[in-house]
Design a protein around this motif. Sequence first.
Motif, PDB file in Angstrom:
ATOM      1  N   HIS A  15       1.233  -0.874   0.199  1.00 11.40           N
ATOM      2  CA  HIS A  15      -0.050   0.132   0.042  1.00 11.40           C
ATOM      3  C   HIS A  15       1.240   1.359  -0.222  1.00 11.40           C
ATOM      4  O   HIS A  15       1.395   1.750   1.338  1.00 11.40           O
ATOM      5  CB  HIS A  15      -0.626  -0.360   0.809  1.00 11.40           C
ATOM      6  CG  HIS A  15      -2.072   0.939   1.237  1.00 11.40           C
ATOM      7  ND1 HIS A  15      -3.229   0.607   1.005  1.00 11.40           N
ATOM      8  CD2 HIS A  15      -1.865   2.215   1.111  1.00 11.40           C
ATOM      9  CE1 HIS A  15      -4.216   1.972   0.832  1.00 11.40           C
ATOM     10  NE2 HIS A  15      -2.894   3.573   1.231  1.00 11.40           N
ATOM     11  N   HIS A 239      -9.199   1.781  -1.570  1.00 10.21           N
ATOM     12  CA  HIS A 239      -9.356   1.930  -0.096  1.00 10.21           C
ATOM     13  C   HIS A 239     -10.655   2.133   0.239  1.00 10.21           C
ATOM     14  O   HIS A 239     -11.657   2.620  -0.044  1.00 10.21           O
ATOM     15  CB  HIS A 239      -8.425   3.752  -0.600  1.00 10.21           C
ATOM     16  CG  HIS A 239      -7.984   3.526  -0.717  1.00 10.21           C
ATOM     17  ND1 HIS A 239      -7.476   3.871  -1.209  1.00 10.21           N
ATOM     18  CD2 HIS A 239      -6.417   4.931   0.654  1.00 10.21           C
ATOM     19  CE1 HIS A 239      -5.262   4.228  -1.848  1.00 10.21           C
ATOM     20  NE2 HIS A 239      -5.315   4.540  -0.436  1.00 10.21           N
ATOM     21  N   HIS A 263      -6.286   0.448   4.293  1.00  6.23           N
ATOM     22  CA  HIS A 263      -6.924   0.615   5.987  1.00  6.23           C
ATOM     23  C   HIS A 263      -7.871  -0.293   6.704  1.00  6.23           C
ATOM     24  O   HIS A 263      -7.493  -0.944   7.183  1.00  6.23           O
ATOM     25  CB  HIS A 263      -7.035   1.601   5.527  1.00  6.23           C
ATOM     26  CG  HIS A 263      -5.663   3.093   4.669  1.00  6.23           C
ATOM     27  ND1 HIS A 263      -4.705   3.598   6.066  1.00  6.23           N
ATOM     28  CD2 HIS A 263      -5.817   3.643   3.945  1.00  6.23           C
ATOM     29  CE1 HIS A 263      -4.302   4.601   4.990  1.00  6.23           C
ATOM     30  NE2 HIS A 263      -4.556   4.346   4.290  1.00  6.23           N
ATOM     31  N   ASP A 320       2.532   3.318   2.985  1.00  2.91           N
ATOM     32  CA  ASP A 320       1.320   4.692   2.804  1.00  2.91           C
ATOM     33  C   ASP A 320       1.674   6.273   2.269  1.00  2.91           C
ATOM     34  O   ASP A 320       1.938   6.041   0.440  1.00  2.91           O
ATOM     35  CB  ASP A 320       0.113   4.730   3.697  1.00  2.91           C
ATOM     36  CG  ASP A 320      -0.994   5.149   3.066  1.00  2.91           C
ATOM     37  OD1 ASP A 320      -1.035   5.178   2.116  1.00  2.91           O
ATOM     38  OD2 ASP A 320      -1.771   5.725   3.494  1.00  2.91           O
TER      39      ASP A 320
END
Length: 409
Positions: A15, A239, A263, A320
């Motif tokens: 990610h 997401h 997430h 991220d």
Amino acid sequence: MYAFFWDMPKGGDIHHHLSLSFRPEEVYEVVPHFSVRMGLSNCAGDEGPPLRYRMVSPATLSALPACVHADYKKLSDLNGEEKAAWISALTIDKGYEGRNEFFEVIVNRLTEVARDTAAMRELLARMLKRYAREKVLYVETQYNAPTQEAADLLRKRLAEQDLASLPISVRFQSVAIRFRPDAEEMVERLYDFNHRNRDLWVGLNMAGREDNTKGNALRFLQTFRKMRRKYSGIHLSIHGGEVDAPGPEVRNTLLLGAERIGHGTNLISDPDAMLLMRNGRNLVEVNLVSNRLLEYFTDLREHPFPEYLRFGIPVCLNTDDSGVWDSNLTDEYMLASKLYNLTWAEIMQIGRNSLQYSFAEPALKQQLLDRFEAAVKAFETRYATGDWKSTLATVRPEVSRHAERAILH
Ligand SMILES: [Zn+2]
């Protein structure tokens, strides 16, 4: 402990937003010819965003009205103090900076760098070398090549000796910005792009603030169903549930066809989705540092990560936007181990998951998993001997500024 996690085999970082994952120092090296807005003088005809530390290319600068040129300074001309202020402006490094500073300010400062495809290739090269030093085997990063030519040049760059010889592989995801009015068309365009570039672009994502409900998952249900009538085998990681309030975001994201959830912080609030995710087909991409800095959790001890892990939902750890946090993957492992008392078996399972649930093509995935298991065995042998302290003393970790600020002290 930091040296131990730096040296440990870490599987993949899956990610990952490419344009937000460069160190400011790397940006400085690659685009010294870009200019930075240092002042905000009142100038008629200046229609650009009034944003200090915004970076612009030489072409953009020359198109700006003359009276605004004095506000800009070439990156390579900044003095020490100015450079430090610029570095700080590209990172979330102060307690009062959070979600708005990130989404509305820092992202815009970097927009022009992200548009420069030549700069992106060289920044990617530097980033991959850094990840390889950190024992990361695979990065799956979100990046849209604006044209087919840009994709082809990127493919060529990756085949050059310095990158082809690295012990790390990279694959890309296309990414649609979900709250934009034309997001459906963007998803359709990206499906077509992925289909034509399957060797490198292995998946599709949707990103953008979920607290802007114009981007809610169900808006896209018909679009993804339409795309599945046309295309086969385009992987989806989306997401989902990166919001403060409880809600069905993760369940709705699974309904779009997502194989992985980015997430999933509010998944914990949806019992049906929790039970569904326990079947093991889908993974949650957890990003601890990001969730804290963007204020989804002021105290990471309240994060659902350990519940997902021990309830049987596949999870992995990711960065991220490591450029903006000034962090690395070591930080994620270090934090998780400290906060949730992870066992060695759990740490290894997280690394394995990051490869097993990656969208790498089958041959590459098998090769990565085999290399991971071999690296783990070698690592265990090195550290299981009586003299592990002298083994550790030879490791030279590159401590991130985030770790200096928030993890080690
Ligand atoms: Zn993300």
